[in-house]
Design an enzyme around this catalytic site. Structure first.
Site, short mmCIF file in Angstrom:
data_model
loop_
_atom_site.label_atom_id
_atom_site.label_comp_id
_atom_site.label_asym_id
_atom_site.label_seq_id
_atom_site.Cartn_x
_atom_site.Cartn_y
_atom_site.Cartn_z
N HIS A 138 4.85 20.20 -9.29
CA HIS A 138 6.18 20.01 -8.45
C HIS A 138 6.77 18.64 -8.75
O HIS A 138 7.40 17.95 -8.04
CB HIS A 138 5.90 19.92 -7.29
CG HIS A 138 5.34 21.23 -6.76
ND1 HIS A 138 6.18 22.51 -6.54
CD2 HIS A 138 4.12 21.66 -6.31
CE1 HIS A 138 5.42 23.66 -6.07
NE2 HIS A 138 4.20 23.27 -5.92
N ARG A 190 -13.76 -14.74 0.95
CA ARG A 190 -12.85 -14.62 2.14
C ARG A 190 -11.56 -15.11 1.50
O ARG A 190 -10.47 -15.27 2.49
CB ARG A 190 -13.29 -15.36 3.27
CG ARG A 190 -14.68 -14.86 3.77
CD ARG A 190 -15.33 -15.62 4.89
NE ARG A 190 -14.49 -15.49 5.90
CZ ARG A 190 -14.47 -14.66 6.80
NH1 ARG A 190 -15.43 -13.83 6.79
NH2 ARG A 190 -13.62 -14.83 7.97
N LYS A 203 -9.23 2.01 -7.47
CA LYS A 203 -10.29 1.06 -8.17
C LYS A 203 -9.66 0.38 -9.57
O LYS A 203 -9.63 -0.63 -9.82
CB LYS A 203 -11.43 1.77 -8.71
CG LYS A 203 -12.52 2.03 -7.21
CD LYS A 203 -12.84 0.91 -6.60
CE LYS A 203 -12.13 0.36 -5.37
NZ LYS A 203 -12.30 0.65 -4.32
N GLU A 240 -8.99 7.52 -4.90
CA GLU A 240 -9.86 6.17 -4.68
C GLU A 240 -10.25 5.71 -6.11
O GLU A 240 -10.09 4.56 -6.34
CB GLU A 240 -11.29 6.66 -3.88
CG GLU A 240 -12.32 5.56 -3.96
CD GLU A 240 -11.89 4.12 -3.40
OE1 GLU A 240 -10.71 4.13 -2.62
OE2 GLU A 240 -12.69 3.48 -3.55
N TRP A 262 -7.23 -19.02 2.04
CA TRP A 262 -6.28 -18.24 1.60
C TRP A 262 -5.03 -18.12 2.42
O TRP A 262 -4.83 -18.04 3.51
CB TRP A 262 -6.97 -16.75 1.86
CG TRP A 262 -6.30 -15.52 1.27
CD1 TRP A 262 -5.64 -14.42 1.85
CD2 TRP A 262 -6.33 -15.39 -0.06
NE1 TRP A 262 -5.16 -13.50 0.82
CE2 TRP A 262 -5.63 -13.83 -0.40
CE3 TRP A 262 -6.79 -15.95 -1.32
CZ2 TRP A 262 -5.29 -13.35 -1.62
CZ3 TRP A 262 -6.30 -15.29 -2.67
CH2 TRP A 262 -5.72 -14.24 -2.79
N CYS A 271 -9.82 -16.88 5.90
CA CYS A 271 -10.23 -17.97 5.34
C CYS A 271 -11.78 -18.28 5.63
O CYS A 271 -12.33 -17.25 6.38
CB CYS A 271 -9.72 -19.37 6.31
SG CYS A 271 -7.88 -19.56 5.74
N LYS A 285 -11.03 -10.09 0.64
CA LYS A 285 -11.56 -9.00 0.85
C LYS A 285 -11.09 -8.43 2.16
O LYS A 285 -11.06 -7.19 2.32
CB LYS A 285 -13.06 -9.54 1.51
CG LYS A 285 -14.01 -8.53 1.76
CD LYS A 285 -14.32 -7.53 0.45
CE LYS A 285 -15.77 -6.50 0.76
NZ LYS A 285 -15.49 -5.46 -0.17
N GLU A 325 -6.67 -1.95 -8.82
CA GLU A 325 -6.93 -2.94 -8.20
C GLU A 325 -7.65 -4.04 -8.93
O GLU A 325 -7.37 -5.38 -8.76
CB GLU A 325 -7.57 -2.89 -6.67
CG GLU A 325 -8.98 -2.83 -6.74
CD GLU A 325 -9.44 -2.67 -5.15
OE1 GLU A 325 -9.21 -3.51 -4.65
OE2 GLU A 325 -10.09 -1.78 -4.97
N ASN A 350 -10.15 -20.93 10.68
CA ASN A 350 -10.15 -19.56 10.05
C ASN A 350 -9.23 -18.81 11.34
O ASN A 350 -9.80 -18.69 12.41
CB ASN A 350 -11.41 -18.81 9.79
CG ASN A 350 -11.36 -17.57 9.61
OD1 ASN A 350 -10.39 -17.01 8.97
ND2 ASN A 350 -12.33 -16.55 10.09
N GLY A 351 -7.89 -18.43 10.79
CA GLY A 351 -7.23 -17.71 11.63
C GLY A 351 -5.67 -17.79 11.70
O GLY A 351 -5.19 -18.77 11.09
C1 F6R Z 1 -10.15 -1.55 -1.95
C2 F6R Z 1 -10.45 -2.13 -0.59
C3 F6R Z 1 -9.27 -1.83 0.39
C4 F6R Z 1 -9.89 -1.89 1.66
C5 F6R Z 1 -8.89 -1.86 2.59
C6 F6R Z 1 -9.36 -1.78 3.96
O1 F6R Z 1 -11.10 -1.70 -2.75
O2 F6R Z 1 -11.31 -2.59 -0.62
O3 F6R Z 1 -8.42 -0.92 -0.20
O4 F6R Z 1 -10.51 -0.50 1.77
O5 F6R Z 1 -8.26 -3.06 2.84
O6 F6R Z 1 -10.34 -2.56 4.34
P1 F6R Z 1 -11.57 -2.16 5.53
O7 F6R Z 1 -12.22 -1.25 4.91
O8 F6R Z 1 -12.37 -3.61 5.46
O9 F6R Z 1 -10.59 -2.18 6.67
#
Ligand code: F6R
Length: 827
Positions: free
Chosen positions: A583, A33, A564, A560, A106, A2, A684, A567, A133-134
């Site tokens: 395989h 957040r 992208k 990766e 959140w 949050c 995030k 997600e 937050n927490g």
């Molecule tokens: C994808 C993404 C997530 C983060 C993962 C780890 O775009 O952002 O897969 O990479 O949640 O987050 P961090 O790097 O903050 O530990």
């Protein structure tokens, strides 16, 4: 996760409309957040006027207004203005002093709904209001106790116990005749009963125009904007800035993003601190869990002095500028973010023409790392992928086996981690629960823990022995883009640093360093594919699925790129190791399923050519990413769609190759009409789990014991003419304890920038253009380090610097013990 925010104006007239907008804007900055519900509290008219007389009886005061709304910030804004219109609340009413609080949520405990949104309240009269937050882990027990004392609960949140506990403490003190109980005493007592990780802001009718913030885990910053003359010239070492009671605006926020448009003078609130804003004065108390225990009275903790830091962040960094979305901006920022990642760290030229890297936060630990039996990369999602991309070069240059661990999987299996291991934790936020849990586990098992993070002062920066900040700048889009490329670059630099100056691989090291210098320009070139990727996105807009095949350095690119796409574009996509194609995955291939094959020039090129042939033979619908000029070699019949990218040294090619895939994901998302910056169900950073919190407390005790032990062995370690690294390893073996080299030195030899913000020693020694979010005051004293101008030219803007000096001033050991007795994590 949050976001919490507060705004207090003192002796500065502000209209209610202005106060509301400051609070809303703060929330907009924190929306990344969490964004399923939001709320604010401001004063009502009567309470505001009576608040000028703090002695007015409570019965005469009108409770503060609380607005809570499900949905995004804009739903809250709309509902507040509708409410204002319906109730004739005067938006032009001016307040000489006012304290407002705000929250973006959140959901963790209870569905997104107004009753579960914050501020949470003590009672219908809103005597105490809290934004949080927490996670409070013992809320059930507290709730049962409070229910027994007649409190009724309306939410399913863990937070609601906090304002109720504050009211309980306040009422009890008054019943016992302590009518002078202060706001900070109430909050200190509340903190004594809370378990978990939290950052909190309290507002109360009993303490008009005051705010209290406190934290144990969870980031929290105070911003200070003064109005009196001459303040601009005042020194940050001048504690009076916080104490002078002059007209000012004060801001509290989970993130610097929400402060930078108001002020750059900030204070990073540390764990266990309680910050009291009253009459233009900021008082800081250190929470001591033992004080006041069992003595029946509220503790009267002495205040501590702190100096402000200056925020090295520009408003432009948090604005979208000319871009439509943060993700788009962050993709296009990569040439710059890569430069700042490398700035001051690459050393080229000089009399011996040697090329090397200097990583201040790692250099004292390189010998230990070189002697490791194994290096284990640990991370989640994109950060894991970045580590996977860097693994080959680290293995090649160091000769040390490198293994990969997804953080949650390591913890689930309780996989083997040994004292002889170096565990490298990669995380953009530095706050990811799974990665923190793995850090705790590795730390308990005695590994040397190295952090690689974008967030100064984050839990990973604070709780690892050493590390490197990636300095990619604020990443606000939920999908990680520029942090990914900066992480790869940092890990390539870490590989170079570990490799040292061995003659056998000098040529290779030089090639990699040359490649690093040139990388920002090459990324600028590859960004020119933007329009081409948009065209490709148009072709793929209606697809259900996309496969991405890569191998070698670019297996990570496949993972990766697919991550992208899934997600943000919400399209099923899988990254696959091309070597595994026959395989199983080959069965999926037909003329409909689009498949991206990464076939840039490296040792695996001919194998990828053969993969393309096989896919082609099965009528695969292929999109091939290849090096410039290779179109004919990868698409013999000219039937594949080709994306040509600039060629760079093989180990850095993943940095180039991911860019078209980032652009593809971005355009697909926009074309499909989805939210780019806040994809469905994702925020995030993920939330801290409860098991972890309780285990962290245990870790806190373990680390405290380690520190005491470390102090005992310090004399031994520091004896003259002895190699400290060797001694530490020896001690670790003899004592059978986890490594203590980093924290011991980091905490005792204090006052580098990294130390002040809870980072790594040496990482805080920054040069003039270092883009780190926080550049604390002592780093500023080092801005004048000589830079060799001859060597800064032609280096793509990257600068050399001499070896970092580290301040050797000491801080009292009692503070050391205090500062580590709470292990900080965030949710
Ligand atoms: C994808 C993404 C997530 C983060 C993962 C780890 O775009 O952002 O897969 O990479 O949640 O987050 P961090 O790097 O903050 O530990």
């Amino acid at each position: 996760m949050c976001g919490i925010f507060a705004y207090l104006n003192y002796n500065v007239n502000r209209e209610r409309r202005y106060i509301l907008e400051v609070l809303f804007n703060g929330l907009r900055r924190l929306e990344y957040r969490g964004y399923d519900s939001a709320g604010i509290s401001i004063d009502s008219s009567l309470s505001a006027s009576l608040s000028r007389d703090p002695n007015s009886p409570l019965s005469l005061r009108v409770p503060p207004l609380v607005f809570r709304q499900e949905g995004r910030i804009e739903s809250l804004v709309k509902s507040v203005y509708e409410n204002v219109a319906a109730t004739d609340l005067d938006l032009e009413e001016s307040f000489c002093a006012h304290a407002g609080i705000a929250h973006t949520r959140w959901a963790t405990h209870g569905e997104p709904a107004p009753r579960n949104s914050h501020p949470q309240t003590s009672d219908p009269g809103n005597e105490f209001l809290v934004v949080h937050n927490g996670v409070i882990t013992n809320y059930q027990v507290l709730k049962e106790t409070l229910v027994r004392h007649g409190f009724t609960f309306e939410s399913e949140t863990d937070t609601e116990v906090i304002p109720k506990l504050a009211k309980f403490v306040f009422d009890k003190a008054n019943e016992e005749g302590d009518h002078g109980v202060t706001f900070s005493q109430v909050v200190l007592e509340v903190m004594r009963h809370l378990e978990g990780a939290y950052a909190l802001i309290f507002k109360s009718q009993h303490y008009p125009n005051e705010l209290i913030a406190c934290k144990r885990g969870g980031p929290l910053l105070l911003g200070v904007k003064e109005f009196s003359e001459g303040i601009a010239a005042s020194s940050f070492h001048d504690f009076n800035v916080l104490k002078n009671g002059k007209p000012k605006e004060l801001f509290l926020s989970s993130d610097a993003n929400a402060l930078v448009e108001h002020t750059k003078k900030v204070l990073m609130i540390e764990d266990g601190e309680v910050v009291h804003l009253k009459d233009g004065v900021v008082s800081i108390f250190k929470f001591d869990n033992d004080k006041g225990k069992n003595c029946g009275a509220l503790s009267r903790t002495a205040s501590v002095q702190r100096a402000l830091s200056i925020l090295e962040m520009e408003v432009e960094q948090i604005n979208k500028g000319s871009y439509e979305h943060y993700m788009q901006k962050e993709i296009h920022e990569q040439p710059e973010s890569l430069k700042t990642t490398m700035r001051g760290r690459l050393i080229r030229g000089g009399s011996c023409k040697a090329k090397s890297v200097l990583l201040g936060g790692l250099k004292d630990h390189l010998k230990t790392i070189r002697r490791s039996r194994r290096i284990v990369f640990i991370g989640c999602g994109t950060s894991y992928n970045a580590a996977l991309a860097a693994r080959p070069i680290l293995e090649e240059l160091s000769g040390i086996p490198v293994t990969m661990e997804i953080a949650s999987d390591l913890v689930d299996r309780q996989g083997p981690i040994y004292r002889e291991d170096t565990a490298v934790f990669v995380s953009q936020s530095g706050e990811t629960a799974d990665t923190l849990q793995a850090l705790q586990y590795a730390s308990e098992n005695g590994a040397l823990c190295v952090g690689i993070t974008n967030t100064v002062g984050s839990a990973i920066a604070r709780n690892t022995h050493c590390g490197v900040h990636i300095n990619a700048g604020a990443e606000i889009g939920v999908a990680s883009t520029k942090a990914y490329t900066s992480q790869i670059v940092v890990m390539a630099m870490v590989s170079l640093a570990i490799a040292g100056d061995t003659i056998s691989n000098q040529e290779r090291r030089d090639a990699v360093i040359d490649g690093l210098y040139d990388l920002p320009n090459k990324v600028r070139d590859v960004l020119e594919l933007d329009q081409e990727m948009k065209e490709l996105a148009k072709l793929l807009i209606a697809e259900q699925s996309l496969l991405v095949f890569g191998r070698g350095y670019n297996y990570a690119t496949a993972l990766e790129g697919a991550l992208k796409v899934k997600e943000v574009a919400l399209m099923h996509s899988e990254g696959m190791l091309a070597g595994e194609m026959k395989h199983g995955p080959l069965a999926l291939v037909d003329e409909n399923l689009p498949i991206v094959v990464i076939a840039t020039r490296d040792a695996c090129f001919s194998k990828q050519q053969s993969v393309i042939q096989q896919l082609h033979a099965r009528k695969g619908r292929l999109i091939v990413i290849c090096s410039k000029g290779d179109a004919a070699s990868v698409s013999p019949g000219g039937l594949c769609r080709i994306i040509e990218v600039p060629q760079v040294v093989d180990c850095l090619q993943p940095v180039i190759n991911i860019v078209p895939l980032q652009l593809l994901a971005y355009h697909l998302t926009v074309l499909r009409g989805y939210n780019v910056d806040q994809p469905r169900n994702l925020a995030k950073r993920e939330l801290l789990n409860e098991l972890f919190i309780s285990r962290l407390r245990l870790l806190g005790q373990v680390i405290l014991m380690m520190l005491l032990l470390a102090l005992k062995v310090k004399a031994y370690v520091e004896r003259p003419q002895v190699n400290r690294d060797e001694d530490r390893t020896l001690l670790r073996t003899l004592q059978n304890v986890p490594p203590v080299e980093g924290p011991l030195e980091q905490e005792i030899v204090g006052q580098s920038a990294g130390e002040q913000t809870g980072g790594w020693q040496g990482e805080g020694v920054l040069n003039e253009e270092t883009p780190s979010v926080l550049l604390p005051e002592l780093a500023q004293t080092q801005l004048e380090l000589p830079v060799n101008p001859a060597n800064t030219e032609g280096n793509a803007g990257l600068e050399e610097r001499p070896e970092s000096p580290i301040s050797s001033s000491r801080i009292p050991l009692t503070e050391v013990a205090l500062s580590v007795s709470f292990i900080s994590v965030r949710s």
